[in-house]
Design a protein around this motif. Sequence first.
Motif: not given
Length: 159
Positions: A121-126
């Motif tokens: 989820x954090x990767x996708x938010x970058x």
Amino acid sequence: MGLYDAARLFQFEIESSDNLRFIPLAVRFNLDRFGMRISLDQWQMLPYDDRVLLARFPIEDEAELEKNFDLALEEMLKTHANAAPEKIPRDTEPVWAHTDAVPETVIRQSSLAGVSAPSLSRWAQLDRFQRYALAKLSRNTDKANHDFLPAMREFGLAE
């Protein structure tokens, strides 16, 4: 969109780029995106103002700028290094473009840096340029990249 007002550098790059002695990620991004490669020696033959100009080219998709980046780089190298950029195949499916999986190289580099890999989820938010930076900084999985941990910190992924 036109050129940025100043060279596009991440905070962690300002110190490590040594006043644009090294090729900044914004330039690397455009080189990769447009299927071009230059050596560090060629980069360092360019006058400082030319290096700043290349680092001001946008990283957003805009077909109008592709030709301008190509032409500017080719002319600069011809003038100052008597060389031309090497043409390389474009990666049509770069790992950083996908938000459905954290690249294995980023996971491995995180381990080498002693931090947890970004969650999916954090990767996708970058944003895509941040994902590109982490993927580029994690290409060598044999040793820790000195800019990887500062990048993770800057992107809010590590303490």
